[in-house]
Design a protein around this motif. Structure first.
Motif, PDB file in Angstrom:
ATOM      1  N   ALA A  84      21.065  44.539 -12.612  1.00 12.55           N
ATOM      2  CA  ALA A  84      20.182  45.597 -11.759  1.00 12.55           C
ATOM      3  C   ALA A  84      19.102  45.053 -10.874  1.00 12.55           C
ATOM      4  O   ALA A  84      18.191  44.397 -11.578  1.00 12.55           O
ATOM      5  CB  ALA A  84      20.008  46.986 -12.466  1.00 12.55           C
ATOM      6  N   LEU A  85      18.866  45.488  -9.580  1.00  8.73           N
ATOM      7  CA  LEU A  85      17.935  44.963  -8.919  1.00  8.73           C
ATOM      8  C   LEU A  85      16.519  45.709  -9.309  1.00  8.73           C
ATOM      9  O   LEU A  85      16.572  46.963  -9.231  1.00  8.73           O
ATOM     10  CB  LEU A  85      17.746  45.114  -7.498  1.00  8.73           C
ATOM     11  N   LYS A  86      15.513  44.888  -9.750  1.00  5.85           N
ATOM     12  CA  LYS A  86      14.251  45.573  -9.916  1.00  5.85           C
ATOM     13  C   LYS A  86      13.272  45.552  -8.811  1.00  5.85           C
ATOM     14  O   LYS A  86      12.595  46.472  -8.458  1.00  5.85           O
ATOM     15  CB  LYS A  86      13.528  44.682 -11.306  1.00  5.85           C
ATOM     16  N   GLY A  87      13.312  44.311  -8.015  1.00  8.76           N
ATOM     17  CA  GLY A  87      12.652  44.414  -6.844  1.00  8.76           C
ATOM     18  C   GLY A  87      12.205  42.823  -6.654  1.00  8.76           C
ATOM     19  O   GLY A  87      12.868  41.962  -6.969  1.00  8.76           O
ATOM     20  N   TRP A  88      11.275  42.906  -5.659  1.00  8.27           N
ATOM     21  CA  TRP A  88      10.667  41.513  -5.089  1.00  8.27           C
ATOM     22  C   TRP A  88       9.210  41.002  -5.612  1.00  8.27           C
ATOM     23  O   TRP A  88       8.409  42.095  -5.026  1.00  8.27           O
ATOM     24  CB  TRP A  88      11.068  41.229  -3.827  1.00  8.27           C
ATOM     25  N   TYR A  89       8.881  40.208  -6.244  1.00  5.16           N
ATOM     26  CA  TYR A  89       7.549  39.721  -6.564  1.00  5.16           C
ATOM     27  C   TYR A  89       7.338  38.753  -5.578  1.00  5.16           C
ATOM     28  O   TYR A  89       7.860  37.594  -5.835  1.00  5.16           O
ATOM     29  CB  TYR A  89       7.351  39.476  -7.989  1.00  5.16           C
ATOM     30  N   CYS A  90       6.016  38.743  -4.826  1.00  9.44           N
ATOM     31  CA  CYS A  90       5.755  37.862  -3.862  1.00  9.44           C
ATOM     32  C   CYS A  90       4.602  37.010  -4.311  1.00  9.44           C
ATOM     33  O   CYS A  90       3.529  37.798  -4.563  1.00  9.44           O
ATOM     34  CB  CYS A  90       5.709  38.442  -2.382  1.00  9.44           C
ATOM     35  N   ASP A  91       4.598  35.872  -4.472  1.00  9.76           N
ATOM     36  CA  ASP A  91       3.465  35.000  -4.478  1.00  9.76           C
ATOM     37  C   ASP A  91       2.755  34.567  -3.270  1.00  9.76           C
ATOM     38  O   ASP A  91       3.534  33.906  -2.500  1.00  9.76           O
ATOM     39  CB  ASP A  91       3.568  34.096  -5.341  1.00  9.76           C
ATOM     40  N   VAL A  92       1.414  34.731  -3.118  1.00 10.45           N
ATOM     41  CA  VAL A  92       0.803  34.065  -2.030  1.00 10.45           C
ATOM     42  C   VAL A  92       0.588  32.430  -2.380  1.00 10.45           C
ATOM     43  O   VAL A  92      -0.227  32.504  -3.262  1.00 10.45           O
ATOM     44  CB  VAL A  92      -0.611  34.721  -1.267  1.00 10.45           C
ATOM     45  N   THR A  93       0.941  31.353  -1.551  1.00 15.20           N
ATOM     46  CA  THR A  93       0.756  30.139  -2.107  1.00 15.20           C
ATOM     47  C   THR A  93       0.555  29.254  -0.892  1.00 15.20           C
ATOM     48  O   THR A  93       0.742  29.658   0.061  1.00 15.20           O
ATOM     49  CB  THR A  93       2.103  29.647  -2.792  1.00 15.20           C
ATOM     50  N   ARG A  94      -0.044  27.945  -1.333  1.00 15.95           N
ATOM     51  CA  ARG A  94       0.169  26.970  -0.172  1.00 15.95           C
ATOM     52  C   ARG A  94       1.623  26.616  -0.017  1.00 15.95           C
ATOM     53  O   ARG A  94       2.446  26.960  -0.837  1.00 15.95           O
ATOM     54  CB  ARG A  94      -0.454  25.772  -0.794  1.00 15.95           C
ATOM     55  N   PRO A  95       2.021  26.161   1.080  1.00 13.33           N
ATOM     56  CA  PRO A  95       3.359  25.626   1.316  1.00 13.33           C
ATOM     57  C   PRO A  95       3.851  24.926   0.064  1.00 13.33           C
ATOM     58  O   PRO A  95       3.185  24.054  -0.463  1.00 13.33           O
ATOM     59  CB  PRO A  95       3.257  24.928   2.626  1.00 13.33           C
ATOM     60  N   ALA A  96       4.945  25.014  -0.305  1.00 13.94           N
ATOM     61  CA  ALA A  96       5.546  24.328  -1.534  1.00 13.94           C
ATOM     62  C   ALA A  96       5.925  22.989  -1.201  1.00 13.94           C
ATOM     63  O   ALA A  96       6.073  22.510  -0.010  1.00 13.94           O
ATOM     64  CB  ALA A  96       7.235  24.931  -1.897  1.00 13.94           C
ATOM     65  N   ARG A  97       5.874  22.033  -2.054  1.00 17.79           N
ATOM     66  CA  ARG A  97       6.098  20.617  -1.984  1.00 17.79           C
ATOM     67  C   ARG A  97       6.936  20.243  -3.219  1.00 17.79           C
ATOM     68  O   ARG A  97       6.697  20.368  -4.307  1.00 17.79           O
ATOM     69  CB  ARG A  97       4.706  19.761  -2.275  1.00 17.79           C
TER      70      ARG A  97
END
Length: 166
Positions: A84-97
């Motif tokens: 079951a979909l709970k939702g979306w958690y979004c982290d503000v980050t520097r671009p991934a490496r």
């Protein structure tokens, strides 16, 4: 950890860095890497249950995570053990490496939650961001982080959020 699991599925170690030190490290199954966006799937890496009041992350939850090399955020689709979909958690980050089987992501304190219904959209941890001192130590990064949070909120509220993940 090797780049492949026993079954031959590519693995990736996610290293989440905050304030110059490793906050958490966990393994995920690499789903795709097109040179710009990296997608992986991983079980909830936290210890036990984390109850935010508006969502609970718990053992058995599965995160499908999306990272970009050219964007200042990561988006994590969260599903329960039953799918079951709970939702979306979004982290503000520097671009991934990415380096081999390791993906390093620097957390900049700002977060956004978008519930499965698309109606519950919350900006999180703005107080932590303000207290981090990033605005003074790296004003360009602070501006990019704030713009990323605004972009995520706009996408979530406009219904265009999931188009990024297709």
């Amino acid at each position: 950890m090797s780049a492949n699991s026993a079954e031959g599925t590519p693995q990736l170690d996610v290293v989440l860095v905050k304030a110059g030190r490793t906050k958490i490290r966990y393994a995920g199954e690499l789903l795709s890497d097109d040179g710009t966006r990296i997608a992986l799937r991983a079980p909830w890496a936290g210890g036990g249950v984390r109850d935010f009041g508006f969502v609970r992350f718990e053992p058995g939850d599965v995160f499908t995570e999306y990272y970009w090399r050219d964007r200042w955020y990561a988006i994590k689709e969260v599903r329960s053990a039953t799918g079951a979909l709970k939702g979306w958690y979004c982290d503000v980050t520097r671009p991934a490496r990415r380096s081999g089987a390791e993906l390093v992501v620097e957390d900049l304190d700002l977060d956004l939650w978008c519930g499965a219904d698309g109606l519950d959209v919350r900006r999180l941890d703005e107080d932590e961001f303000a207290e981090s001192g990033l605005a003074e130590s790296d004003p360009d990064a602070a501006r990019a982080a704030s713009a990323a949070l605004d972009e995520l909120e706009s996408l979530a509220r406009g219904g265009d959020f999931t188009a990024l993940l297709a």
